[in-house]
Design an enzyme around this catalytic site. Structure first.
Site, PDB file in Angstrom:
ATOM      1  N   ASP A   1       0.908  -1.148   0.000  1.00 13.70           N
ATOM      2  CA  ASP A   1       0.000   0.000   0.000  1.00 13.70           C
ATOM      3  C   ASP A   1       0.942   1.191   0.000  1.00 13.70           C
ATOM      4  O   ASP A   1       1.588   1.483   1.011  1.00 13.70           O
ATOM      5  CB  ASP A   1      -0.865  -0.012   1.274  1.00 13.70           C
ATOM      6  CG  ASP A   1      -1.852   1.139   1.272  1.00 13.70           C
ATOM      7  OD1 ASP A   1      -1.449   2.265   0.933  1.00 13.70           O
ATOM      8  OD2 ASP A   1      -3.030   0.923   1.588  1.00 13.70           O
ATOM      9  N   HIS A   2       1.046   1.867  -1.147  1.00 16.26           N
ATOM     10  CA  HIS A   2       2.138   2.845  -1.250  1.00 16.26           C
ATOM     11  C   HIS A   2       1.988   4.008  -0.271  1.00 16.26           C
ATOM     12  O   HIS A   2       2.963   4.674   0.048  1.00 16.26           O
ATOM     13  CB  HIS A   2       2.320   3.328  -2.701  1.00 16.26           C
ATOM     14  CG  HIS A   2       1.346   4.368  -3.151  1.00 16.26           C
ATOM     15  ND1 HIS A   2       0.088   4.076  -3.579  1.00 16.26           N
ATOM     16  CD2 HIS A   2       1.452   5.708  -3.236  1.00 16.26           C
ATOM     17  CE1 HIS A   2      -0.539   5.191  -3.911  1.00 16.26           C
ATOM     18  NE2 HIS A   2       0.269   6.196  -3.716  1.00 16.26           N
TER      19      HIS A   2
ATOM     20  N   LYS B   1       4.990   6.580   2.284  1.00 15.34           N
ATOM     21  CA  LYS B   1       5.183   8.032   2.220  1.00 15.34           C
ATOM     22  C   LYS B   1       5.827   8.502   3.521  1.00 15.34           C
ATOM     23  O   LYS B   1       5.403   8.103   4.604  1.00 15.34           O
ATOM     24  CB  LYS B   1       3.833   8.737   2.018  1.00 15.34           C
ATOM     25  CG  LYS B   1       3.253   8.543   0.620  1.00 15.34           C
ATOM     26  CD  LYS B   1       1.917   9.268   0.512  1.00 15.34           C
ATOM     27  CE  LYS B   1       1.210   8.908  -0.785  1.00 15.34           C
ATOM     28  NZ  LYS B   1       1.621   9.671  -1.948  1.00 15.34           N
TER      29      LYS B   1
ATOM     30  N   ASP C   1     -10.794   1.926  -4.502  1.00 14.47           N
ATOM     31  CA  ASP C   1      -9.535   2.483  -4.994  1.00 14.47           C
ATOM     32  C   ASP C   1      -8.745   3.186  -3.891  1.00 14.47           C
ATOM     33  O   ASP C   1      -7.524   3.098  -3.849  1.00 14.47           O
ATOM     34  CB  ASP C   1      -9.844   3.470  -6.131  1.00 14.47           C
ATOM     35  CG  ASP C   1      -8.585   3.970  -6.812  1.00 14.47           C
ATOM     36  OD1 ASP C   1      -7.768   3.122  -7.215  1.00 14.47           O
ATOM     37  OD2 ASP C   1      -8.413   5.202  -6.950  1.00 14.47           O
TER      38      ASP C   1
ATOM     39  N   HIS D   1      -5.738   2.847   1.303  1.00 16.91           N
ATOM     40  CA  HIS D   1      -4.934   3.988   1.748  1.00 16.91           C
ATOM     41  C   HIS D   1      -5.534   4.739   2.945  1.00 16.91           C
ATOM     42  O   HIS D   1      -4.853   5.013   3.925  1.00 16.91           O
ATOM     43  CB  HIS D   1      -4.751   5.000   0.612  1.00 16.91           C
ATOM     44  CG  HIS D   1      -4.188   4.413  -0.650  1.00 16.91           C
ATOM     45  ND1 HIS D   1      -3.251   3.410  -0.658  1.00 16.91           N
ATOM     46  CD2 HIS D   1      -4.416   4.694  -1.953  1.00 16.91           C
ATOM     47  CE1 HIS D   1      -2.934   3.112  -1.907  1.00 16.91           C
ATOM     48  NE2 HIS D   1      -3.627   3.871  -2.714  1.00 16.91           N
TER      49      HIS D   1
ATOM     50  N   LYS E   1     -12.130  12.303  -6.744  1.00 21.02           N
ATOM     51  CA  LYS E   1     -11.390  12.679  -7.951  1.00 21.02           C
ATOM     52  C   LYS E   1     -12.020  13.929  -8.536  1.00 21.02           C
ATOM     53  O   LYS E   1     -13.200  14.198  -8.317  1.00 21.02           O
ATOM     54  CB  LYS E   1     -11.452  11.552  -8.975  1.00 21.02           C
ATOM     55  CG  LYS E   1     -10.761  10.286  -8.472  1.00 21.02           C
ATOM     56  CD  LYS E   1      -9.844   9.724  -9.537  1.00 21.02           C
ATOM     57  CE  LYS E   1      -9.083   8.528  -9.065  1.00 21.02           C
ATOM     58  NZ  LYS E   1      -7.723   8.812  -8.620  1.00 21.02           N
TER      59      LYS E   1
HETATM   60  C1  BG6 Z   1      -3.678   4.847  -6.239  1.00 22.13           C
HETATM   61  C2  BG6 Z   1      -5.056   4.945  -6.838  1.00 22.13           C
HETATM   62  O1  BG6 Z   1      -3.582   3.730  -5.407  1.00 22.13           O
HETATM   63  O2  BG6 Z   1      -3.408   6.016  -5.497  1.00 22.13           O
HETATM   64  C3  BG6 Z   1      -5.181   6.182  -7.696  1.00 22.13           C
HETATM   65  O3  BG6 Z   1      -5.322   3.794  -7.613  1.00 22.13           O
HETATM   66  C4  BG6 Z   1      -4.807   7.411  -6.906  1.00 22.13           C
HETATM   67  O4  BG6 Z   1      -6.506   6.317  -8.210  1.00 22.13           O
HETATM   68  C5  BG6 Z   1      -3.447   7.214  -6.259  1.00 22.13           C
HETATM   69  O5  BG6 Z   1      -4.788   8.521  -7.792  1.00 22.13           O
HETATM   70  C6  BG6 Z   1      -3.138   8.352  -5.334  1.00 22.13           C
HETATM   71  O6  BG6 Z   1      -1.805   8.230  -4.924  1.00 22.13           O
HETATM   72  P1  BG6 Z   1      -1.001   9.501  -4.515  1.00 22.13           P
HETATM   73  O7  BG6 Z   1       0.292   8.974  -4.020  1.00 22.13           O
HETATM   74  O8  BG6 Z   1      -0.860  10.352  -5.746  1.00 22.13           O
HETATM   75  O9  BG6 Z   1      -1.830  10.181  -3.474  1.00 22.13           O
END
Ligand code: BG6
Length: 518
Positions: free
Chosen positions: A204-205, A209, A262, A267, A367
């Site tokens: 989970d990126h 952060k 999503d 997140h 979005k």
């Molecule tokens: C991704 C989603 O996991 O995270 C995207 O699939 C979203 O829809 C993105 O735009 C947001 O990531 P960040 O790091 O730009 O906040």
């Protein structure tokens, strides 16, 4: 002669990383895809530039597209220059890095593909000294996760190791992990037939952060905030993820996913857990993840009878983003003209535990909103007695707000009342700001840099554990079902470039609160 003195930022002292990484080969499935070009390879190159890749290292990309090693290296070089302009590009260092990149075209639905990967890995093991240590990164369409894991297991490249043994091989799985609770449980069951949990890295990126990791440091390394971090002092919390971008060519995926799958299931619930969790007994993967899961277990479940009071959905119509006209969601490529997908969701959450009882937590994600901002805002209770009043004071008694800014401005700010200089007592509300960029003056590593490095090292702390993923699906499942059953009658209900549907203001307004103006 005066010796030239290099001025260094004292805040950066002690940042040297002393973690050991064994030699290894890293295989990317979906190597022709966007994530590999935009994030994964730039992150590996950044690690290489910092000397953080192991001595023996090979990266093997694979996907269906036919390509030679040379073509793959060139494609990655072009992508790096295009998508990671902040990384110093220099031919010599690129050439050294690129000499570890390889590519094989394979079809992940056919056993032959796995034989090609297996024999290539054997070659790379002897050429780069990677000693049979392999990481498999699944950056493909989620429908391929299971076939790939089964293919890897059938060919003997993935095997179950004892919990006490080093976790080789490892498999990294991108989100979304499942489409709902049942599919995520089923995926896990299949995975656990061939691997143990400590070999699985669900990425989970957001957890990579810097500012998200700083939530724990801020809370548990300082003595002064934690005593206030509870229902006695906090009035409510707002977690916002606002994006100006739309679906960016991912219409087909997003139409199925929507804002809940999503952003919120993964997140935002991860962020929420970090903000609300109890201090872990130690800073290790299991202790931290043990505390995070407890937060999800305390969330008051949503039920069909209460959902309309606790959650709001929205979908953007055509509008303007920074002066430019943009189409509505239903006009985007690969999106059906009557798609019921929510591109915005706001939820009021209640946490049934001793620390948070009675403190509403509002989350919203959307979005094509007016601004791109992700932040956590902790609203403290107002001072109990209004001592300063009258014409010279700001009309309304306000509250202290602590904001953890995740992006784009990474930092922390605290809003507080102060006396405006002058002969009378005039109260003004100001912000005390800490900005990462100016304080440290250093490049912030990307989330993928940190997470890939952790995976190389074998530290799963910043990856989602199976119980967290299941509990997060469990929480949003009633909402998914309810919204699937009740088709929205009013979509699109917000204009691109606005702050979302009016119903979201009513949701938070019903408890006397208002969304922060960002
Ligand atoms: C991704 C989603 O996991 O995270 C995207 O699939 C979203 O829809 C993105 O735009 C947001 O990531 P960040 O790091 O730009 O906040």
């Amino acid at each position: 002669m005066i010796e030239e003195k290099v001025l260094e930022n004292p805040l950066l002292e002690g940042l040297a990383l002393e973690r050991h990484v064994d030699s290894l080969s890293f295989v990317i499935f979906g190597a022709h895809g966007d994530l590999t070009k935009r994030k994964l390879v730039p992150a590996m190159y950044a690690l290489f530039l910092q000397g953080l890749l192991p001595k023996g290292f090979a990266l093997l990309g694979t996907s269906r597209t036919p390509m030679t090693d040379e073509a793959f290296r060139n494609l990655m070089k072009e992508s790096l220059i295009k998508f990671a302009p902040d990384l110093p590009f220099e031919e010599d260092s690129w050439a050294r890095f690129a000499s570890s990149l390889y590519y094989r075209s394979t079809d992940s639905s056919k056993p032959e593909g796995y034989e090609v990967i297996k024999s290539t890995l054997a070659e790379l093991d002897s050429k780069h000294g990677t000693k049979g240590r392999h990481i498999f990164y699944l950056s493909t369409s989620p429908s391929l996760y299971l076939p790939i894991i089964q293919g890897l297991a059938a060919s003997g490249m993935v095997t179950k190791v004892k919990a006490s043994e080093p976790a080789w091989p490892r498999v990294v799985i991108e989100k979304p992990f499942g489409h709902d609770l049942a599919s995520s449980i089923a995926l896990d069951e299949h995975i656990h037939e061939v691997m143990r949990e400590h070999q699985v890295y669900r990425i989970d990126h957001y957890l990579g952060k810097e500012t998200v990791q700083n939530i724990m440091v801020f809370r548990f390394a300082n003595g002064i905030f934690e005593p206030l971090w509870n229902r006695n002092h906090i009035d409510h919390i707002q977690i916002t993820n606002a994006e100006t971008i739309g679906v960016e060519g991912r219409g087909a995926y997003y139409q199925e996913a929507g804002a809940l799958r999503d952003m919120i299931q993964n997140h935002l619930l991860q962020l929420l857990a970090l903000v609300l969790m109890e201090p872990p007994i130690a800073m290790d993967a299991e202790a931290t993840r043990d505390e995070k899961i407890k937060v999800l277990r305390c969330l008051k479940p949503l039920t069909p009878g209460t959902i309309d009071r606790y959650a709001v959905r929205g979908q953007y119509g055509a509008g303007f983003i920074v002066g430019a006209a943009v189409p509505g969601f239903r006009e985007e490529d690969s999106v059906a003209p009557d798609a019921p997908t929510p591109t915005f969701a706001a939820i009021k959450l209640e946490v049934d535990n001793w620390r948070w009882a009675g403190v509403p937590i509002y989350i919203r994600s959307g979005k094509r909103l007016a601004k791109s901002v992700t932040e956590v805002a902790v609203h403290f209770k107002k001072a109990p007695h209004r001592l300063f009043s009258g014409d010279k004071c700001e009309a309304e008694q306000q509250e202290n707000i602590l904001v953890m800014q995740i992006q784009p401005e990474e930092g922390i700010s605290l809003k507080f009342a102060t006396k405006q200089p002058g002969p009378t007592t005039m109260v003004r509300w100001l912000n005390m700001d800490f900005k990462y960029g100016t304080a440290f003056g250093a490049r912030t590593p990307t989330a993928y840099e940190r997470l890939i490095l952790d995976c190389l090292i074998g530290d799963p702390s910043l990856f989602a554990r199976t119980d967290f993923v299941e509990a997060s699906w469990q929480y949003i499942e009633p909402l998914l079902e309810h919204w699937d059953n009740q088709k929205p009658g009013d979509f699109p209900n917000y204009k691109a470039g606005s702050w979302g549907p009016k119903a979201a203001d009513d949701l938070i307004g019903s408890t006397g609160h208002a969304w922060r103006k960002l």
